[in-house]
Design a protein around this motif. Structure first.
Motif, PDB file in Angstrom:
ATOM      1  N   LYS A 131     -11.304 -23.264 -13.709  1.00 28.23           N
ATOM      2  CA  LYS A 131     -12.183 -22.560 -14.648  1.00 28.23           C
ATOM      3  C   LYS A 131     -12.919 -21.380 -14.006  1.00 28.23           C
ATOM      4  CE  LYS A 131     -12.737 -26.518 -17.558  1.00 28.23           C
ATOM      5  NZ  LYS A 131     -13.570 -27.569 -18.050  1.00 28.23           N
ATOM      6  N   MET A 132     -13.027 -21.366 -12.707  1.00 22.42           N
ATOM      7  CA  MET A 132     -13.748 -20.305 -12.003  1.00 22.42           C
ATOM      8  C   MET A 132     -15.153 -20.088 -12.592  1.00 22.42           C
ATOM      9  SD  MET A 132     -12.310 -19.425  -9.330  1.00 22.42           S
ATOM     10  CE  MET A 132     -13.352 -18.029  -8.945  1.00 22.42           C
TER      11      MET A 132
ATOM     12  N   ARG B  25     -24.473 -24.977  -6.913  1.00 27.57           N
ATOM     13  CA  ARG B  25     -24.067 -24.012  -7.934  1.00 27.57           C
ATOM     14  C   ARG B  25     -24.190 -22.591  -7.394  1.00 27.57           C
ATOM     15  NH1 ARG B  25     -27.833 -24.610 -11.542  1.00 27.57           N
ATOM     16  NH2 ARG B  25     -26.921 -26.391 -12.582  1.00 27.57           N
ATOM     17  N   GLU B  26     -25.271 -22.307  -6.691  1.00 25.03           N
ATOM     18  CA  GLU B  26     -25.464 -20.971  -6.130  1.00 25.03           C
ATOM     19  C   GLU B  26     -24.402 -20.651  -5.085  1.00 25.03           C
ATOM     20  OE1 GLU B  26     -26.783 -17.176  -5.326  1.00 25.03           O
ATOM     21  OE2 GLU B  26     -27.025 -18.456  -7.077  1.00 25.03           O
ATOM     22  N   PHE B  27     -24.025 -21.623  -4.253  1.00 19.50           N
ATOM     23  CA  PHE B  27     -22.955 -21.412  -3.282  1.00 19.50           C
ATOM     24  C   PHE B  27     -21.650 -21.079  -4.004  1.00 19.50           C
ATOM     25  CE2 PHE B  27     -19.187 -23.156  -1.287  1.00 19.50           C
ATOM     26  CZ  PHE B  27     -19.141 -22.370  -0.143  1.00 19.50           C
ATOM     27  N   MET B  28     -21.323 -21.828  -5.040  1.00 15.07           N
ATOM     28  CA  MET B  28     -20.093 -21.572  -5.778  1.00 15.07           C
ATOM     29  C   MET B  28     -20.137 -20.202  -6.455  1.00 15.07           C
ATOM     30  SD  MET B  28     -18.320 -24.178  -4.999  1.00 15.07           S
ATOM     31  CE  MET B  28     -16.884 -23.849  -5.999  1.00 15.07           C
ATOM     32  N   ARG B  29     -21.296 -19.809  -6.970  1.00  9.39           N
ATOM     33  CA  ARG B  29     -21.434 -18.490  -7.602  1.00  9.39           C
ATOM     34  C   ARG B  29     -21.171 -17.384  -6.590  1.00  9.39           C
ATOM     35  NH1 ARG B  29     -24.094 -14.319  -7.587  1.00  9.39           N
ATOM     36  NH2 ARG B  29     -25.655 -15.077  -6.138  1.00  9.39           N
TER      37      ARG B  29
ATOM     38  N   LEU C 171     -17.589 -13.111  -4.545  1.00  8.42           N
ATOM     39  CA  LEU C 171     -16.870 -12.444  -3.458  1.00  8.42           C
ATOM     40  C   LEU C 171     -15.376 -12.369  -3.745  1.00  8.42           C
ATOM     41  CD1 LEU C 171     -16.958 -11.181  -0.632  1.00  8.42           C
ATOM     42  CD2 LEU C 171     -16.691 -13.492   0.306  1.00  8.42           C
ATOM     43  N   ILE C 172     -14.797 -13.445  -4.265  1.00  5.51           N
ATOM     44  CA  ILE C 172     -13.361 -13.504  -4.564  1.00  5.51           C
ATOM     45  C   ILE C 172     -13.218 -13.982  -6.013  1.00  5.51           C
ATOM     46  CG2 ILE C 172     -11.119 -14.428  -3.853  1.00  5.51           C
ATOM     47  CD1 ILE C 172     -12.394 -15.041  -1.104  1.00  5.51           C
ATOM     48  N   PRO C 173     -13.361 -13.030  -6.979  1.00  5.24           N
ATOM     49  CA  PRO C 173     -13.409 -13.418  -8.396  1.00  5.24           C
ATOM     50  C   PRO C 173     -12.156 -14.117  -8.924  1.00  5.24           C
ATOM     51  CG  PRO C 173     -14.113 -11.141  -8.113  1.00  5.24           C
ATOM     52  CD  PRO C 173     -13.593 -11.601  -6.791  1.00  5.24           C
ATOM     53  N   ASP C 174     -11.025 -13.896  -8.278  1.00  7.44           N
ATOM     54  CA  ASP C 174      -9.795 -14.546  -8.755  1.00  7.44           C
ATOM     55  C   ASP C 174      -9.394 -15.717  -7.856  1.00  7.44           C
ATOM     56  OD1 ASP C 174      -9.076 -12.997  -6.564  1.00  7.44           O
ATOM     57  OD2 ASP C 174      -7.170 -12.340  -7.417  1.00  7.44           O
ATOM     58  N   LEU C 175     -10.350 -16.285  -7.157  1.00  6.41           N
ATOM     59  CA  LEU C 175     -10.085 -17.383  -6.230  1.00  6.41           C
ATOM     60  C   LEU C 175      -9.474 -18.579  -6.963  1.00  6.41           C
ATOM     61  CD1 LEU C 175     -10.446 -18.278  -3.259  1.00  6.41           C
ATOM     62  CD2 LEU C 175     -12.651 -19.237  -3.936  1.00  6.41           C
TER      63      LEU C 175
ATOM     64  N   ARG D 184     -23.970 -12.716   1.478  1.00  5.26           N
ATOM     65  CA  ARG D 184     -24.709 -13.285   2.620  1.00  5.26           C
ATOM     66  C   ARG D 184     -26.200 -13.078   2.431  1.00  5.26           C
ATOM     67  NH1 ARG D 184     -22.023 -16.901   4.433  1.00  5.26           N
ATOM     68  NH2 ARG D 184     -21.441 -16.674   2.334  1.00  5.26           N
ATOM     69  N   LEU D 185     -26.591 -11.858   2.022  1.00  6.17           N
ATOM     70  CA  LEU D 185     -28.009 -11.549   1.872  1.00  6.17           C
ATOM     71  C   LEU D 185     -28.587 -12.185   0.615  1.00  6.17           C
ATOM     72  CD1 LEU D 185     -27.905  -7.787   2.901  1.00  6.17           C
ATOM     73  CD2 LEU D 185     -28.603  -9.752   4.308  1.00  6.17           C
ATOM     74  N   GLY D 186     -27.719 -12.467  -0.369  1.00  3.15           N
ATOM     75  CA  GLY D 186     -28.160 -13.056  -1.623  1.00  3.15           C
ATOM     76  C   GLY D 186     -28.603 -14.495  -1.509  1.00  3.15           C
ATOM     77  N   ARG D 187     -28.290 -15.155  -0.392  1.00  9.52           N
ATOM     78  CA  ARG D 187     -28.694 -16.562  -0.251  1.00  9.52           C
ATOM     79  C   ARG D 187     -30.065 -16.604   0.267  1.00  9.52           C
ATOM     80  NH1 ARG D 187     -25.859 -18.609   5.253  1.00  9.52           N
ATOM     81  NH2 ARG D 187     -26.639 -16.896   6.373  1.00  9.52           N
TER      82      ARG D 187
END
Length: 144
Positions: free
Chosen positions: A23-24, A54-58, A63-67, A141-144
């Motif tokens: 579902k990405m 959830r924030e880690f997954m976001r 970073l890789i939208p089609d992961l 990286r800075l967003g965390r």
């Protein structure tokens, strides 16, 4: 405390985990996690709790939208479910992929802990080789 999941419980969590990846959507994982879930990753600090998970997954999906996660197999025993496969997507305009193994501890049918085992150099090398990936990587990286 984690217990040894039976075959049905293990199969169920593998199916739900695979569906969440398809579902990405960071929120697709939330129903799989215990409120005090712990996620361990080689490229990021450990997360604790559903909000941090959830924030880690976001960040990862930004970073890789089609992961995508291609599950190649799974097994259960010693109180854990192991899922192995390959993550792949587009990073900085080029493909990136890496094999991984997830070790999942279940409590009451929910993920209490997920430890991801993979070589982070595959991703870091892709970032370094692609200047278009630098800003997105730094912002995650800075967003965390």
């Amino acid at each position: 405390m984690p217990h040894s999941p039976d075959q049905t419980e293990a199969e169920h969590i593998v199916q739900r985990f695979t569906e969440a990846w398809s579902k990405m959507d960071p929120d697709a994982f939330t129903p799989l996690f215990r409120p005090d879930v712990r996620l361990v990753h080689p490229m990021d600090r450990d997360t604790r709790g559903v909000d941090e998970a959830r924030e880690f997954m976001r960040r990862t999906m930004t970073l890789i939208p089609d992961l995508r996660y291609d599950v190649h197999g799974w097994a259960s025993g010693s109180g854990h479910v192991l899922i192995w496969g390959r993550l792949h997507g587009t990073l900085g305009g080029g493909p990136v992929e890496w094999p991984l193994v997830d070790r999942i501890a279940l409590v009451d049918g929910l993920i209490a802990e997920r430890v991801a085992y993979f070589d982070p150099l595959r991703v870091i090398a892709a970032v370094l080789r692609r200047p278009r990936a630098w800003l997105p990587y730094l912002s995650t990286r800075l967003g965390r």
